[in-house]
Design an enzyme around this catalytic site. Structure first.
Site, short mmCIF file in Angstrom:
data_model
loop_
_atom_site.label_atom_id
_atom_site.label_comp_id
_atom_site.label_asym_id
_atom_site.label_seq_id
_atom_site.Cartn_x
_atom_site.Cartn_y
_atom_site.Cartn_z
N HIS A 28 0.85 -1.20 0.00
CA HIS A 28 0.00 0.00 0.00
C HIS A 28 0.87 1.24 0.00
CE1 HIS A 28 0.48 1.60 4.15
NE2 HIS A 28 0.73 0.34 4.48
N CYS A 29 0.34 2.31 -0.58
CA CYS A 29 0.99 3.60 -0.50
C CYS A 29 0.15 4.45 0.45
CB CYS A 29 1.15 4.23 -1.88
SG CYS A 29 -0.40 4.44 -2.77
N MET A 30 0.14 5.76 0.25
CA MET A 30 -0.58 6.62 1.17
C MET A 30 -2.09 6.43 1.10
SD MET A 30 -0.57 10.73 1.45
CE MET A 30 -1.64 11.55 2.63
#
Length: 511
Positions: A28-30
């Protein structure tokens, strides 16, 4: 959102991406849950978008499910726990059972009205076409380079906010004993950023990650000051993230070549040695100097552009960012942002580029006001606007403006005008920058810094956002629709007949 809701969201997503057997990687990113899937055809994007917690779905090299800041990390944790659990949770549940489970938990699927479905199909078709056009070697490399930086964004954000807090305390003269400690906390990661970039570069491009980190660590080692190249002593950190990228990419190639020719009995000893030795020497006597010159040129050009280009530079950058996203070229900006943060402590480009999101939000509000007879599209906008204000633009782009066509252009105009305001004020001496990359919209405020302090920098950014919102709204309201477009969209609205019977509060464009 409570933990049981995060688990419920994860449980709802899993069968819609094909179950555990179809998922081979989770990250996951932000804002996005990024899933590597074996078979894209098993991903039910339409039903994923209908989940209340899902803000959008992006079809890229991975299946990217937009969940929003904070939520994504918790849902990812629950999703990983489901993958580690009994397989019958996902892939052994048939489609009918999955549908019943989802219906029981979340109720009827949202966004099922004809108007919204039409736009979603158009957006999906445009995305597919853009993805096919973007599958060029250069753009694929840019995409993989952006993947190098995605895992670093949480640390960049955390350290950036600490740096902003530290700067505020220092300027106000408060807590002088705490300032050195905060400086150490915020600066330590940035001082070793090259090592993390090298590690993730090797990992992304198929090398041994720790060897990528090892050769990149040469760049930040204090002892390089004793090395002389072309009559000049090297400086620790010279070349920055660009040098680390180049060094790690070279290490991957050297490792592959060495492993092909090395006997198996000697591989474990000599392949790492040759990789580190050859790449390290090339890094010291070539890459650091060359990358240092490139990094300096980037910093000098960005400074010159914003100090001399002003409104024109902001107009072009803010107006072209959404098209750059469509072309996949925005990924080339990530190393540039990171280089500027490393050199100058902030990137002045990000607040200008963030104006594209403001234009998109203003555009969506105008669409909402114009299409009073189309309940489905208005529902889509209502659900996506909160995320849009926080800088998550995919649901609005692919679900509203891009499928409509003209509103996408007026959204770009809003971004251009917002960027022009930020650029003009920067040229007048009120420069605003971001101490990290990742957030946008209102979420960028905690990361802002400015040449005249945080308050002035935040005011400049807010002025740009207000301009982007207003221009995007007005341009879309007056010029975003033709009579035929309004007739078509009203005709698809549930419960509405021909254009002559349109809701009395709806509007026609000025002719």
């Amino acid at each position: 959102m409570p933990d049981d809701e995060h688990r419920a969201t994860a449980e709802a997503i899993l069968p819609l991406v094909g179950g555990p057997a179809n998922v081979h990687s989770v990250a996951h990113c932000m804002t996005r849950l990024r899933l590597g899937v074996h078979h894209r055809s098993r991903v039910d994007e339409e039903r994923l978008r209908a989940l209340p917690a899902v803000l959008g779905v992006v079809d890229d090299d991975t299946c990217q499910i937009v969940l929003g800041p904070g939520v994504v990390a918790r849902v990812t944790t629950e999703f990983r726990a489901l993958l580690d659990g009994p397989p019958e949770r996902g892939d052994q549940q048939d489609d009918g059972a999955a549908r019943e489970t989802l219906a029981a938990r979340f109720g009827p699927a949202a966004g099922a009205a004809v108007g919204a479905e039409d736009l979603a199909r158009r957006g999906a078709a445009i995305k597919a076409q853009a993805r096919a056009r973007n599958a060029t070697p250069v753009k694929l490399v840019l995409r993989r380079i952006s993947n190098v930086f995605v895992p670093l964004i949480p640390a960049l954000i955390g350290c950036g906010i600490v740096a902003a807090l530290n700067g505020a305390l220092g300027n106000l003269g408060w807590a002088p004993g705490l300032v050195p400690a905060l400086t150490a906390i915020s600066a330590a990661f940035m001082s070793l950023l090259a090592v993390f970039v090298g590690y993730h570069t090797a990992k992304e491009f198929g090398g041994t990650p720790v060897l990528g980190g090892a050769v990149a660590s040469v760049i930040v080692y204090a002892g390089v000051a004793k090395v002389e190249v072309l009559g000049h002593h090297l400086a620790p950190g010279q070349g920055g993230v660009i040098g680390a990228l180049a060094a790690a990419l070279l290490a991957v190639q050297v490792e592959r070549w060495t492993r092909r020719v090395m006997p198996d009995a000697l591989d474990v000893l000599l392949t790492p040695t040759v990789t580190v030795l050859v790449t390290g020497l090339v890094t010291l006597f070539g890459l650091m100097f060359a990358a240092g010159e490139v990094a300096s040129a980037i910093g000098e050009f960005a400074t010159w552009l914003l100090s001399h280009g002003g409104a024109l530079a902001g107009l072009v950058l803010g107006g072209l960012f959404l098209p750059l996203v469509m072309l996949g070229l925005h990924q080339a900006l990530i190393p540039i942002h990171t280089t500027l943060i490393q050199q100058q402590g902030s990137t002045a480009l990000l607040p200008i580029l963030a104006m594209a999101g403001a234009g998109q939000v203003g555009c969506a509000v105008a669409v909402y006001l114009r299409l009073r007879g189309n309940a489905s599209i208005r529902a889509t906008i209502r659900s996506a606007l909160p995320a849009g204000f926080l800088g998550i633009g995919e649901p609005l782009i692919y679900g509203v403006s891009l499928p409509l066509g003209r509103p996408f252009v007026t959204a770009c105009l809003g971004g251009a005008c917002g960027g022009a305001v930020v650029g003009l004020l920067g040229q007048l001496g009120a420069t605003v920058g971001s101490t990290a990359i990742g957030p946008s919209g209102w979420a960028l405020f905690p990361l802002l810094t400015g040449s005249r302090g945080f308050a002035v920098g935040a005011a400049v950014y807010a002025a740009g956002l207000a301009t982007g919102y207003t221009t995007g709204l007005m341009a879309t309201y007056w010029f975003g629709f033709t009579r035929e477009m309004l007739d078509e969209l009203d005709a698809t609205a549930p419960g509405h007949g021909p254009a002559a019977d349109r809701h009395p509060g709806s509007f026609r464009p000025v002719e």
